[in-house]
Design an enzyme around this catalytic site. Sequence first.
Site, PDB file in Angstrom:
ATOM      1  CB  SER A   7      -0.857   0.106   1.218  1.00 38.27           C
ATOM      2  OG  SER A   7      -1.387   1.324   1.465  1.00 38.27           O
ATOM      3  CG  MET A 136     -11.509  -1.973   5.886  1.00 34.37           C
ATOM      4  SD  MET A 136     -10.024  -1.685   4.953  1.00 34.37           S
ATOM      5  CE  MET A 136      -9.146  -0.922   6.139  1.00 34.37           C
ATOM      6  CG  ASP A 174      -6.067  -2.300   3.870  1.00 35.53           C
ATOM      7  OD1 ASP A 174      -5.190  -2.199   4.315  1.00 35.53           O
ATOM      8  OD2 ASP A 174      -6.882  -1.471   2.928  1.00 35.53           O
TER       9      ASP A 174
HETATM   10  C1  DX5 Z   1      -6.010   2.212   5.768  1.00 37.64           C
HETATM   11  C2  DX5 Z   1      -5.580   1.806   4.298  1.00 37.64           C
HETATM   12  C3  DX5 Z   1      -4.437   0.653   4.407  1.00 37.64           C
HETATM   13  C4  DX5 Z   1      -3.304   1.308   4.774  1.00 37.64           C
HETATM   14  C5  DX5 Z   1      -2.786   0.074   5.596  1.00 37.64           C
HETATM   15  O1  DX5 Z   1      -7.304   2.925   5.802  1.00 37.64           O
HETATM   16  O2  DX5 Z   1      -7.045   1.208   3.629  1.00 37.64           O
HETATM   17  O3  DX5 Z   1      -4.734   0.149   3.068  1.00 37.64           O
HETATM   18  O4  DX5 Z   1      -2.328   1.662   3.928  1.00 37.64           O
HETATM   19  O5  DX5 Z   1      -1.718   0.397   6.144  1.00 37.64           O
HETATM   20  P1  DX5 Z   1      -0.990  -0.627   7.269  1.00 37.64           P
HETATM   21  O6  DX5 Z   1      -0.599  -1.862   6.397  1.00 37.64           O
HETATM   22  O7  DX5 Z   1       0.350   0.263   7.596  1.00 37.64           O
HETATM   23  O8  DX5 Z   1      -1.808  -0.675   8.365  1.00 37.64           O
HETATM   24 ZN    ZN Z   2      -6.557   0.123   1.950  1.00 34.80          ZN
END
Ligand code: DX5
Ligand code: ZN
Length: 224
Positions: A7, A136, A174
């Site tokens: 990401s 999520m 994610d």
């Molecule tokens: C959060 C995003 C993610 C984020 C994840 O709202 O949707 O894609 O980049 O980041 P990490 O891997 O650092 O938790």
């Molecule tokens: Zn994301």
Amino acid sequence: MIELAPSILSADFARLGEQIRAASEGGGSVIHVDIMDGHFVPNLTIGPPVVKSLRRVTKLPLDCHLMIENPDEYIPAFAEAGADLISVHQEACRHLNRTLHHVKDHNCLAGVVINPATPVETLSEVLDIVDYVLVMSVNPGFGGQRFIPSTLHKIRRLAEIRRQRGLSYRIEVDGGVALETVADVVRAGAEILVAGNAVFGNGDPRKNAEALLRAATEAALQKV
Ligand code: DX5
Ligand code: ZN
């Protein structure tokens, strides 16, 4: 097949091309792009012009995660800019079936996303039309948050429903995916692993991606 989706939210935005190249050399095979509007989530990021520039620096599929109100309005612009996958939040869509078809009509793979507090059951009527479901594992809006373990059962449930109903959507996860949590999400059944901070936060994105993918692949092999 397990895939790592770095990401770019945690990347250096002044050096996106370079950072994407490093993460892909480490095995990242999908580039996850977080689109935030300051309304659906309390943060702002980027729009179609940046996606268009990313399209020029990588051949990897661009996975646009829309954390925005009224996604229907912007789907054509993201598709036109070069998105390959577009996911929309169940919580943001009043006419979810229509929105998912809107994504498909623009020749993109269509994904539906659920927040940590949203049950899998709310997706029962769209699971047969989506290409992937994104679970999520943090509340959306920011990178580098702590993984919420109570979301794991939703990944297991989605894998079970897919088997029972003979469906073929892929399962993406994610938020908070890192060396400490990756085995759990893979064992639960996640196949596309989004990782921001764990890839771009500290050190070399190539090495970080390699280590994460290695841990994920080992966990997949141990899965019975
Ligand atoms: C959060 C995003 C993610 C984020 C994840 O709202 O949707 O894609 O980049 O980041 P990490 O891997 O650092 O938790
Ligand atoms: Zn994301």
